[in-house]
Design a protein around this motif. Structure first.
Motif, short mmCIF file in Angstrom:
data_model
loop_
_atom_site.label_atom_id
_atom_site.label_comp_id
_atom_site.label_asym_id
_atom_site.label_seq_id
_atom_site.Cartn_x
_atom_site.Cartn_y
_atom_site.Cartn_z
N GLY A 164 0.77 -1.29 0.03
CA GLY A 164 -0.13 -0.01 -0.07
C GLY A 164 0.79 1.29 0.11
O GLY A 164 0.48 2.34 -0.61
N LEU B 119 1.62 2.46 -3.61
CA LEU B 119 0.42 2.53 -4.54
C LEU B 119 0.38 4.38 -5.00
O LEU B 119 1.00 5.29 -4.29
N ARG C 277 -2.22 5.55 -6.59
CA ARG C 277 -3.60 5.97 -6.57
C ARG C 277 -4.65 4.90 -5.67
O ARG C 277 -3.90 3.61 -5.49
N PHE C 278 -5.93 5.04 -5.58
CA PHE C 278 -6.63 4.14 -4.89
C PHE C 278 -6.08 3.66 -3.45
O PHE C 278 -6.57 2.71 -2.91
N HIS C 279 -5.50 4.91 -2.61
CA HIS C 279 -5.03 4.46 -1.34
C HIS C 279 -6.08 4.08 -0.52
O HIS C 279 -5.94 3.21 0.33
N ALA D 269 -9.39 3.28 -0.64
CA ALA D 269 -10.00 1.92 -1.14
C ALA D 269 -9.07 0.56 -0.68
O ALA D 269 -9.64 -0.41 -0.29
N TYR D 270 -7.78 0.71 -0.99
CA TYR D 270 -6.76 -0.32 -0.60
C TYR D 270 -6.60 -0.40 0.58
O TYR D 270 -6.63 -1.52 1.12
N VAL E 273 -9.62 -8.19 -3.84
CA VAL E 273 -9.77 -6.71 -4.32
C VAL E 273 -8.47 -6.17 -4.06
O VAL E 273 -8.04 -5.35 -4.87
N SER E 274 -7.65 -6.35 -2.94
CA SER E 274 -6.45 -5.50 -2.67
C SER E 274 -5.50 -5.98 -3.88
O SER E 274 -4.69 -5.10 -4.28
N LEU F 156 -6.51 -3.74 -6.89
CA LEU F 156 -6.39 -2.64 -6.75
C LEU F 156 -4.64 -2.11 -6.47
O LEU F 156 -4.15 -1.04 -7.10
N THR G 263 -3.91 -2.24 -10.38
CA THR G 263 -4.45 -1.07 -11.26
C THR G 263 -4.04 0.36 -10.55
O THR G 263 -3.77 1.30 -11.29
N GLY G 264 -3.37 0.16 -9.30
CA GLY G 264 -2.82 1.32 -8.82
C GLY G 264 -1.45 1.39 -9.04
O GLY G 264 -0.80 2.45 -8.45
#
Length: 457
Positions: A307, A310, A312-314, A316-317, A372-373, A376, A379-380
């Protein structure tokens, strides 16, 4: 028969009949299980091998000792005793052979093996598990000292506790209850007594008017014993006897699950355990909670390292990674609660019918959180260096947490709080090193991108 006899009948009517019933039922079930170990069907070889191994175990001390070690690995602390009378059960192999022929005639299906094998393994391993031996009383008869053990194998010494041997003699009928206090023969002013509900001995030099500590198990050893034998009686000293010897006297204590404790003529106390025969199997210290905490913190370190890299998507992750870690922790705690004394404290009132939905829900949360992590993180565009830090630091965190507690379970360090302090220190060092590496990589990238006018330190 194995399940009913070993879990019900043996407890209600221990003796010759229930003991032989286990041998008969085991010899019927064992050949079919042994046959599964062969690449091709070899029923005759499996039956003969079962009979030969059974005979070796029941007629030789070496075979019994080897079987004890094997069953301890398979089913937990166990003790197999050599007993030639058990050979009376060998004709049961003929019954096993008859069952084999009937199964061939009826066309045995694979589903029968799949369904019955787990039950058969459970039954066979269940019959091997023996209650932990407990030293419950001490008798002195002249030069002979006898320590009665619940396993039926007493310990005998005729030289003041210096050396011991095993004895299979039955205790005398009408033997009095274990004594908890005794004075030195012909020296009534020196007396010893057990401390109630503890593994400790006190002594008096004025005939019992005042008492002072003579020996006590250390706090660390007491905590380890509580972890080993949670809920099992025998975690306190149970019997005591004093014998006059040339040059002084000896004190012998039946120290419950810890075995035999002796004070020699010089005044030194020694925990002998189970001397004079096959070493009794010792239960492992329950470190389930420490293992789960180590897994949880390692998972947090792994997700945290990813994390931190990352782009982006911090938010949500962070949400799904936290759900994955908490789901993993809940799943492990709830799954181990019925079998572990340390994790049961988290869910003391939940039955299996209540735990199963909880375990299923936590598994679902963990799987969804991990998937999901992962998506993310991809994609992040998580930075490779940060991912590498998480991958390397996670097992180091696990080792930093678990290793001190494993060492404590083996006796070093002694106090539990020292193991806690070492675990915190080692984990903190790994986390600090990981944070410094991540920070250094972030500054380096910032400098290379031209977003900083100063050189990285």
């Amino acid at each position: 028969m194995l399940l009913v006899n070993d879990h019900l009948l043996k407890q209600a009517w221990p003796g010759f009949v229930t003991g032989k019933l286990s041998d008969v039922a085991g010899l019927v079930a064992a050949p079919a299980l042994v046959a599964l170990l062969f690449w091709r069907r070899a029923d005759l070889a499996a039956t003969v091998l079962t009979g030969v191994l059974f005979a070796l175990v029941k007629t030789t001390e070496t075979g019994a000792e080897a079987a004890s070690h094997v069953w301890t690995l398979v089913a937990g602390p166990s003790r197999v005793l050599a007993d030639p009378t058990d050979l009376l059960a060998l004709p049961a192999l003929a019954l096993a052979w008859w069952v084999r022929r009937r199964s061939l005639e009826s066309g045995s299906s694979r589903w029968r093996v799949v369904v019955t094998m787990p039950l058969a393994v459970l039954a066979v391993t269940a019959t091997s598990a023996a209650p932990m031996p407990t030293a419950r009383s001490v008798d002195v008869d002249g030069d002979r000292i006898t320590v009665q053990v619940t396993s039926g194998v007493t310990r005998v010494s005729e030289d003041g506790g210096a050396t011991w041997s095993e004895s299979y003699d039955s205790p005398p009928e009408g033997r009095p209850s274990p004594q908890s206090a005794a004075c030195v023969p012909r020296q009534a002013t020196r007396c010893y007594r057990l401390v109630k509900d503890r593994m400790a001995v006190e002594q008096s030099d004025d005939g019992g008017r005042t008492w002072e500590p003579s020996w006590a198990m250390s706090q660390g050893d007491s905590e380890r014993m509580a972890r080993r034998y949670s809920g099992i009686p025998g975690q306190s000293s149970m019997g005591l006897a004093v014998q006059a010897r040339p040059g002084g006297h000896v004190v012998v204590v039946a120290n419950g699950l810890d075995g035999i404790l002796v004070r020699d003529v010089s005044g030194q106390w020694q925990r002998l355990g189970w001397p004079g025969g096959t070493e009794e199997p010792a239960a492992e210290v329950d470190l389930t909670l420490e293992f789960i905490v180590a897994i949880f913190l390692a998972a947090c370190m792994l997700f945290g390292g990813v994390g931190a890299g990352l782009r982006r998507f911090h938010l949500a992750y962070m949400i799904f990674a936290s759900a994955a870690c908490l789901g993993l922790f809940t799943m492990l705690i709830s799954a181990s609660a019925p079998a572990s004394s340390t994790t049961e404290a988290f869910m003391p009132s939940l039955s299996w019918s209540e735990l199963v939905p909880l375990i299923g829900g936590s598994v679902l949360v963990t799987v969804v959180g991990v998937l999901v992590s992962f998506v993310l993180a991809c994609t992040g565009r998580a930075r490779g260096a940060h991912v590498a830090v998480g991958l390397v630091a996670a097992p180091l965190v696990f080792a930093g947490v678990y290793t001190p507690f494993y060492g404590w379970s083996q006796g070093a360090p002694g106090p539990y709080w020292v193991a806690v302090a070492l675990a915190v220190l080692l984990t903190g060092l790994v986390v600090l090193a990981g944070a410094l590496l991540i920070r250094h990589d972030a500054r380096r990238r910032s400098y290379l991108d031209g977003s900083s006018t100063s050189r990285p330190t």
